[in-house]
Motif scaffolding. Structure first.
Motif, PDB file in Angstrom:
ATOM      1  N   GLY A 164       0.781  -1.234   0.000  1.00 52.43           N
ATOM      2  CA  GLY A 164       0.000   0.000   0.000  1.00 52.43           C
ATOM      3  C   GLY A 164       0.806   1.274   0.000  1.00 52.43           C
ATOM      4  O   GLY A 164       0.230   2.356  -0.150  1.00 52.43           O
ATOM      5  N   THR A 165       2.135   1.196   0.151  1.00 57.40           N
ATOM      6  CA  THR A 165       2.952   2.410   0.173  1.00 57.40           C
ATOM      7  C   THR A 165       3.633   2.616  -1.164  1.00 57.40           C
ATOM      8  O   THR A 165       3.878   1.661  -1.904  1.00 57.40           O
ATOM      9  CB  THR A 165       4.012   2.340   1.279  1.00 57.40           C
ATOM     10  N   ALA A 166       3.954   3.866  -1.461  1.00 54.22           N
ATOM     11  CA  ALA A 166       4.619   4.247  -2.715  1.00 54.22           C
ATOM     12  C   ALA A 166       3.886   3.668  -3.917  1.00 54.22           C
ATOM     13  O   ALA A 166       4.483   3.094  -4.824  1.00 54.22           O
ATOM     14  CB  ALA A 166       6.078   3.801  -2.700  1.00 54.22           C
ATOM     15  N   ALA A 167       2.551   3.829  -3.935  1.00 55.29           N
ATOM     16  CA  ALA A 167       1.740   3.270  -5.020  1.00 55.29           C
ATOM     17  C   ALA A 167       1.899   4.109  -6.290  1.00 55.29           C
ATOM     18  O   ALA A 167       1.842   5.330  -6.254  1.00 55.29           O
ATOM     19  CB  ALA A 167       0.271   3.233  -4.609  1.00 55.29           C
ATOM     20  N   VAL A 168       2.102   3.418  -7.409  1.00 56.48           N
ATOM     21  CA  VAL A 168       2.273   4.089  -8.697  1.00 56.48           C
ATOM     22  C   VAL A 168       1.572   3.284  -9.788  1.00 56.48           C
ATOM     23  O   VAL A 168       1.244   2.108  -9.596  1.00 56.48           O
ATOM     24  CB  VAL A 168       3.771   4.239  -9.078  1.00 56.48           C
ATOM     25  N   GLY A 169       1.345   3.934 -10.910  1.00 58.34           N
ATOM     26  CA  GLY A 169       0.772   3.263 -12.066  1.00 58.34           C
ATOM     27  C   GLY A 169       1.598   3.526 -13.308  1.00 58.34           C
ATOM     28  O   GLY A 169       2.227   4.583 -13.432  1.00 58.34           O
ATOM     29  N   SER A 170       1.607   2.555 -14.230  1.00 56.05           N
ATOM     30  CA  SER A 170       2.346   2.702 -15.484  1.00 56.05           C
ATOM     31  C   SER A 170       1.391   2.638 -16.662  1.00 56.05           C
ATOM     32  O   SER A 170       0.355   1.979 -16.617  1.00 56.05           O
ATOM     33  CB  SER A 170       3.406   1.606 -15.628  1.00 56.05           C
ATOM     34  N   ASN A 171       1.762   3.346 -17.723  1.00 53.91           N
ATOM     35  CA  ASN A 171       0.996   3.373 -18.966  1.00 53.91           C
ATOM     36  C   ASN A 171       2.007   3.347 -20.113  1.00 53.91           C
ATOM     37  O   ASN A 171       2.642   4.348 -20.405  1.00 53.91           O
ATOM     38  CB  ASN A 171       0.141   4.634 -18.995  1.00 53.91           C
ATOM     39  N   VAL A 172       2.170   2.159 -20.729  1.00 50.60           N
ATOM     40  CA  VAL A 172       3.134   2.009 -21.816  1.00 50.60           C
ATOM     41  C   VAL A 172       2.393   1.924 -23.142  1.00 50.60           C
ATOM     42  O   VAL A 172       1.204   1.619 -23.190  1.00 50.60           O
ATOM     43  CB  VAL A 172       4.029   0.761 -21.626  1.00 50.60           C
TER      44      VAL A 172
END
Length: 592
Positions: A403-411
């Motif tokens: 739950g920490t340092a949550a990020v999302g990627s879009n390639v």
């Protein structure tokens, strides 16, 4: 259209440069450019090849667009080919196009740089130097206050937005400026793009002089640079791309054709060393026929084959890309307009017969032949999923540590290859909920697309890293924003492709499955990489390790450089750091 119909239509056309389209109902069959529209279209009354004759027979109309210069005709042709994908043109299978400037058909027109202008907008261009166009548009907005926000943001506002406070807009949305005055400012912007340079250059020059008198030299220098851009903008229709001289960058092209498919291999040499190689697929109807071009057709040169493919590739590929200092080709492309364009840009074009340059061309040819005729995995994926196309695919994944340092990627993948310039990433609210994180990520992407805040074209397909839960969360987000793009999920455990209606279990060696896997794996890699960066920058697990205080943490990071390197260190390496014993080393390993 028969020969007489072509001659009748040609007789009403102007003797000016421009672009013509042969159309059947609402479908564009062929796009070409011309120095003299009347003469060029008349030549189709007696086409050289059977392919072009079939195209003319199918067509029921010819549409034209007159341009100011021959170079603009060249660029507009490339844009229209990429937009309409006409059956009878050689087409580069990517989605790069030249930027244009449009003023929308709205009570308070919006100015924007776009590659896909609206049919109802007032459009100027095309241009090849996007940076220069953006500089001019910003200068126009600062000078005349023409809005740049989307219609969605414009509607129902009760107070001006930040653009008004920054002097980029006069806020017609809240009637800070009257409708009549705003239309006058829009007309001034139109006059600039129609060639009246002084309408923007003069205010910039006055502002620069004032800044210099007030000893605001940084502002004056910025205005000077902007003024220089404005003054050269109309010199070549705004299409200049500067070469760097001394042939520091050389592109080497090789072409291979099989049936109606072609491959162009491109090698890049910088300072005499090969630094990059890539292959591009083209749809090349009739390219294998050496007489595929109609008489004098400027779109493909006097012959088809390799010259036709080269001519199409050169213009379509170098949209939004810097031209090299030199081009090495396997043979002449035979297009006078392309030749004039490259000469104007200072590009040296050579067809080497021997020596090191000839060996480079041979290497490019070998690369092209290795690729031509291979199975079209994008087409196979589209067929398997029942889509019109799967040429442009975007992949999504989320990453966090409990739950920490949550990020999302879009390639982004185009024609099966990663398009890294179109990668995006986003910090998410910290929470240990993959479904909600995925919903947030897709809602962010979809809203930017719907509101016109994302300069990338809409994809043909979205690939979600996960299973049914992640796909449902993604689809809910798309529905909430009303972004109509198909989405599938790819579950890692059994490599099942999940759609809203069914699941697919394709063979392990299926090319279209491999394509989905590449997109999924790259989205995962990009998300994990960003997560690790954020975690190491913001807060590390070292902060909570018993026995590791600020000084010890400082020594650890000084010794290993990053948390990632500490994670990979052995117990022995950890004990080599002053102040760390066996127990603390074991605690660090377990926490990391």
């Amino acid at each position: 259209m028969n020969a007489e119909g072509v001659r009748d239509r040609a007789g009403s056309l102007p003797r000016e440069p421009g672009v013509y389209q042969f159309r059947e109902d609402e479908t564009t069959l062929y796009v070409g450019k011309a120095v003299d529209l009347r003469s060029r279209v008349r030549s189709y009354a007696d086409p050289r090849s059977a392919r072009i004759r079939r195209m003319v027979d199918r067509a029921d109309d010819v549409e034209i667009a007159v341009t100011d210069t021959e170079t603009q005709a060249l660029l507009l042709e490339a844009n229209l080919i990429k937009r309409h994908q006409p059956r009878y043109n050689v087409r580069l299978k990517d989605d790069k196009s030249y930027p244009m400037v449009q003023l929308t058909d709205h009570e308070a027109p919006r100015i924007e740089v776009t590659r896909d202008p609206s049919e109802s907008a007032t459009v100027f261009g095309p241009y090849t130097n996007k940076g220069r166009v953006e500089t001019v548009v910003k200068a126009l907005r600062e000078t005349y206050g023409v809005r740049g926000c989307s219609d969605h943001k414009y509607a129902n506002r009760d107070r001006p937005c930040l653009d008004y406070e920054m002097g980029l807009c006069t806020a017609p949305c809240t009637r800070e400026i009257s409708a009549g005055d705003y239309r006058e400012d829009v007309a001034s912007a139109e006059r600039f793009f129609e060639g009246e340079t002084g309408i923007l250059a003069d205010p910039l020059r006055r502002e620069m002089e004032v800044a210099a008198e007030e000893r605001n030299f940084e502002r004056a220098a910025n205005l000077r640079d902007r003024l220089e851009t404005v003054e050269v903008f109309h010199g070549e229709g705004g299409e200049a791309v500067q070469s760097v001289g001394d042939e520091r960058a050389v592109d080497v092209l090789g072409v291979a054709i099989e049936g109606e498919d072609a491959t162009v291999a491109r090698l890049r040499a910088e300072h005499g060393k090969l630094v990059d190689r890539e292959r591009h697929s083209l749809e090349a109807p009739g390219a294998s026929d050496p007489t595929s071009g109609p008489a004098g057709d400027e779109g493909v040169g006097e012959t088809g084959g390799v010259p036709a493919v080269l001519a199409a590739f050169l213009v379509q590929y170098y949209a939004e890309r810097d031209l090299p200092d030199a081009l090495l080709l396997p043979e002449r492309h035979g297009d006078d307009e392309v030749t004039a364009w490259l000469e104007a840009e200072g590009v040296s074009v050579r067809v080497p017969g021997a020596g090191r340059e000839a060996k480079l061309v041979d290497l490019a040819l070998k690369n092209a032949r290795r690729n031509v005729g291979r199975r079209d995995e994008c087409g196979m994926l589209a067929d398997a999923l029942g889509l019109d196309s799967a040429r442009r695919i975007e992949g999504f994944d989320v990453s966090h540590a409990q739950g920490t340092a949550a990020v999302g990627s879009n390639v982004t993948f185009v024609d099966g290859s990663a398009a890294k310039s179109d990668y995006r990433r986003k910090k998410l609210t910290d929470q240990n909920d993959d479904y909600d994180n995925m919903h947030t990520l897709l809602e962010w992407r979809a809203s930017r697309a719907v509101e016109g805040r994302d300069d990338r074209p809409d994809p043909d397909l979205l690939v979600i890293d996960g299973g049914e839960g992640q796909l449902e969360a993604a689809r809910d987000a798309l529905a909430d924003v009303n972004w109509d793009v198909p989405a599938v999920a790819l579950a890692k455990a059994e490599e099942r492709v999940i759609t809203p209606d069914r699941e697919f279990r394709w063979p392990d060696d299926a090319p279209h499955l491999h394509l989905c896997q590449r997109v999924r794996d790259e989205a995962h890699r990009f998300a994990v990489q960003y997560h690790q960066t954020i975690r190491d920058e913001v807060k590390t697990v070292l902060d909570d390790v018993p026995g590791v205080g600020p000084e010890t943490r400082k020594r650890l990071l000084g010794r290993f450089g990053s948390v990632e390197n500490i994670r990979e260190a052995s117990l022995e390496d950890l004990r080599s750091v002053p102040g760390i014993g066996q127990k603390t080393a074991e605690t660090i390993k377990s926490r990391l």
